[in-house]
Design a protein around this motif. Structure first.
Motif, PDB file in Angstrom:
ATOM      1  N   GLY B 181       0.827  -1.202   0.000  1.00 32.51           N
ATOM      2  CA  GLY B 181       0.000   0.000   0.000  1.00 32.51           C
ATOM      3  C   GLY B 181       0.864   1.254   0.000  1.00 32.51           C
ATOM      4  N   GLU B 182       0.393   2.291  -0.685  1.00 31.57           N
ATOM      5  CA  GLU B 182       1.130   3.554  -0.713  1.00 31.57           C
ATOM      6  C   GLU B 182       0.818   4.328   0.561  1.00 31.57           C
ATOM      7  N   LEU B 183       1.860   4.811   1.204  1.00 29.48           N
ATOM      8  CA  LEU B 183       1.689   5.531   2.456  1.00 29.48           C
ATOM      9  C   LEU B 183       0.777   6.747   2.291  1.00 29.48           C
ATOM     10  N   GLU B 184       0.945   7.463   1.166  1.00 34.91           N
ATOM     11  CA  GLU B 184       0.215   8.723   0.995  1.00 34.91           C
ATOM     12  C   GLU B 184      -1.284   8.505   0.806  1.00 34.91           C
ATOM     13  N   TYR B 185      -1.688   7.278   0.416  1.00 34.66           N
ATOM     14  CA  TYR B 185      -3.106   7.025   0.219  1.00 34.66           C
ATOM     15  C   TYR B 185      -3.763   6.433   1.456  1.00 34.66           C
ATOM     16  N   ALA B 186      -2.978   6.111   2.491  1.00 35.76           N
ATOM     17  CA  ALA B 186      -3.548   5.539   3.709  1.00 35.76           C
ATOM     18  C   ALA B 186      -4.378   6.595   4.422  1.00 35.76           C
ATOM     19  N   ASP B 187      -5.475   6.162   5.063  1.00 38.13           N
ATOM     20  CA  ASP B 187      -6.276   7.146   5.803  1.00 38.13           C
ATOM     21  C   ASP B 187      -5.564   7.506   7.094  1.00 38.13           C
ATOM     22  N   GLU B 188      -5.961   8.657   7.659  1.00 38.38           N
ATOM     23  CA  GLU B 188      -5.251   9.198   8.822  1.00 38.38           C
ATOM     24  C   GLU B 188      -5.310   8.274  10.025  1.00 38.38           C
ATOM     25  N   VAL B 189      -6.488   7.652  10.242  1.00 38.04           N
ATOM     26  CA  VAL B 189      -6.635   6.783  11.412  1.00 38.04           C
ATOM     27  C   VAL B 189      -5.667   5.608  11.329  1.00 38.04           C
ATOM     28  N   THR B 190      -5.647   4.960  10.150  1.00 43.94           N
ATOM     29  CA  THR B 190      -4.773   3.805   9.976  1.00 43.94           C
ATOM     30  C   THR B 190      -3.312   4.204  10.147  1.00 43.94           C
ATOM     31  N   LEU B 191      -2.940   5.315   9.501  1.00 37.06           N
ATOM     32  CA  LEU B 191      -1.551   5.749   9.551  1.00 37.06           C
ATOM     33  C   LEU B 191      -1.165   6.112  10.986  1.00 37.06           C
ATOM     34  N   GLY B 192      -2.078   6.824  11.674  1.00 34.94           N
ATOM     35  CA  GLY B 192      -1.822   7.188  13.064  1.00 34.94           C
ATOM     36  C   GLY B 192      -1.631   5.952  13.920  1.00 34.94           C
ATOM     37  N   ARG B 193      -2.543   4.961  13.733  1.00 35.89           N
ATOM     38  CA  ARG B 193      -2.465   3.727  14.515  1.00 35.89           C
ATOM     39  C   ARG B 193      -1.162   2.981  14.223  1.00 35.89           C
ATOM     40  N   SER B 194      -0.759   2.996  12.942  1.00 33.74           N
ATOM     41  CA  SER B 194       0.436   2.239  12.558  1.00 33.74           C
ATOM     42  C   SER B 194       1.689   2.856  13.183  1.00 33.74           C
ATOM     43  N   ILE B 195       1.644   4.159  13.481  1.00 31.03           N
ATOM     44  CA  ILE B 195       2.799   4.781  14.138  1.00 31.03           C
ATOM     45  C   ILE B 195       2.797   4.447  15.624  1.00 31.03           C
ATOM     46  N   LEU B 196       1.586   4.531  16.240  1.00 31.36           N
ATOM     47  CA  LEU B 196       1.493   4.235  17.669  1.00 31.36           C
ATOM     48  C   LEU B 196       1.861   2.783  17.971  1.00 31.36           C
ATOM     49  N   THR B 197       1.435   1.872  17.130  1.00 29.07           N
ATOM     50  CA  THR B 197       1.678   0.445  17.405  1.00 29.07           C
ATOM     51  C   THR B 197       2.810  -0.082  16.536  1.00 29.07           C
ATOM     52  N   ARG B 198       3.810   0.764  16.323  1.00 28.40           N
ATOM     53  CA  ARG B 198       4.941   0.381  15.463  1.00 28.40           C
ATOM     54  C   ARG B 198       5.649  -0.857  16.002  1.00 28.40           C
ATOM     55  N   THR B 199       6.236  -1.601  15.098  1.00 30.42           N
ATOM     56  CA  THR B 199       6.958  -2.816  15.467  1.00 30.42           C
ATOM     57  C   THR B 199       8.440  -2.492  15.601  1.00 30.42           C
ATOM     58  N   HIS B 200       9.036  -2.875  16.735  1.00 29.84           N
ATOM     59  CA  HIS B 200      10.464  -2.589  16.937  1.00 29.84           C
ATOM     60  C   HIS B 200      11.316  -3.673  16.298  1.00 29.84           C
ATOM     61  N   TYR B 201      12.331  -3.237  15.571  1.00 24.83           N
ATOM     62  CA  TYR B 201      13.319  -4.199  15.076  1.00 24.83           C
ATOM     63  C   TYR B 201      14.160  -4.617  16.257  1.00 24.83           C
ATOM     64  N   SER B 202      14.153  -5.896  16.569  1.00 23.31           N
ATOM     65  CA  SER B 202      14.961  -6.317  17.718  1.00 23.31           C
ATOM     66  C   SER B 202      16.316  -6.783  17.213  1.00 23.31           C
ATOM     67  N   HIS B 203      17.356  -6.536  18.014  1.00 26.54           N
ATOM     68  CA  HIS B 203      18.713  -6.866  17.574  1.00 26.54           C
ATOM     69  C   HIS B 203      18.941  -8.357  17.536  1.00 26.54           C
ATOM     70  N   ASP B 204      18.250  -9.056  18.445  1.00 23.53           N
ATOM     71  CA  ASP B 204      18.458 -10.510  18.440  1.00 23.53           C
ATOM     72  C   ASP B 204      17.488 -11.204  17.482  1.00 23.53           C
ATOM     73  N   ASN B 205      16.774 -10.387  16.656  1.00 16.68           N
ATOM     74  CA  ASN B 205      15.986 -10.950  15.557  1.00 16.68           C
ATOM     75  C   ASN B 205      14.796 -11.783  15.986  1.00 16.68           C
TER      76      ASN B 205
END
Lengths: 206, 206
Positions: B181-205
């Motif tokens: 999906g293109e970031l610019e076409y995402a709706d604000e709610v989804t994009l906002g939620r995706s930032i709040l619930t971001r997934t952390h890259y863990s070093h130990d994978n």
């Protein structure tokens, strides 16, 4: 798709035999039926079976009918001097909806299409010729209301040749219909106008 | 629409009870069946009746099933510690198609919707609670895989409260930008939620 049950798999396969309905839509319909009251499914199935096994065709115009002769053919209010040739029942409905036509119909049951293996013998062209012979004193005009496609034009050409020995006018609905468009999707105004402004095939123009 | 026969009118009315199918489409389907071999109609009708009258539901997960216990619930290869809650069978199929999930399911049969008169009692929420009580030693996590709509959120909220006395993890599938999906076409709610619930890259994978 991996279905959770044989019954639903079979139902999806059967429903998706219908034109324009893929597996996903079929599944949606099947799940809808499972949620609805059992009577919904039973009455749909019953209506389909009755439709297919009990439907008759008018012996005059070959339209779908409840009786041996359909209500249009037996109506004293219709103009018996004009017969409008159409591909199928949907076209009859579309023309009736315009309110512009008072004559009779003849339903061909399809169009000549070598690609699909449909020749003149598969259509009700021979019955049409016999019908005109029987009613030669009454019938004055044949209107060709066929879709403006290759198949429609081929069929119109074939029928025009078949009818050339009869003393009747043969006309075609006006090409107000967009080329490539299907008759059933035309709006009522365009379709009605195209019947009023039909173009006459003149004998000196052949 | 004025139909040429009662049979086709009835068939069109019945077919158009299906969701997403209007009178025009229903008529097209009816005429298709009239042209096809009689066996097509009979086998479609038969499959519908069998589907509606013979379909069983798994007594564990309430998914459609050929047996009293469905193949997923009875499979020794599935992870019995996770139960994924979904609205209906289509969601089970969609998740199974990903090949990413090895646990069990629980099919709610709908979502809480006061507008449509669907309350918790209409869904399989009470059977879910009993199921977790029965298998309390096995079940460790409940995944809520419900649509991100008002109804889905209401249902998730209700179920979360119902399950709060059990010692289990309750999670929900990630909301965010679809893959591809293109970031610019995402709706604000989804994009906002995706930032709040971001997934952390863990070093130990992990």
């Amino acid at each position: 798709m991996q279905f959770p049950s044989k019954l639903i798999e079979e139902a999806v396969n059967e429903i998706s035999r219908l034109p324009g309905i893929g597996k996903k839509t079929a599944l949606r319909l099947a799940l809808f039926l499972l949620k609805e009251d059992e009577r919904t499914t039973l009455s749909i199935a019953d209506a389909l079976v009755k439709l297919r096994t009990l439907t008759q065709y008018c012996s005059e115009c070959h339209n779908i009918s409840d009786e041996a002769i359909c209500t249009t053919c037996s109506s004293p209010r219709r103009d018996r001097s004009v017969i409008c040739l159409v591909q199928d029942t949907r076209d009859v409905l579309a023309i009736e909806n315009t309110g512009q036509y008072q004559g009779l119909y003849h339903v061909l049951g399809g169009l000549i299409s070598p690609m699909e293996g449909i020749g003149p013998a598969e259509l009700t062209i021979e019955p049409l010729v016999q019908r005109i012979q029987r009613q030669s004193s009454e019938v004055k005009e044949i209107i060709l209301a066929l879709s403006p496609t290759i198949e429609g034009d081929t069929t119109a050409f074939y029928i025009t040749k078949k009818l050339k020995d009869f003393s009747l006018k043969v006309s075609t609905i006006a090409r107000g219909i967009p080329i490539g468009g299907e008759l059933e999707y035309a709006d009522e105004v365009t379709l009605g106008r195209s019947i009023l402004t039909r173009t006459h095939y003149s004998h000196d123009n052949k």
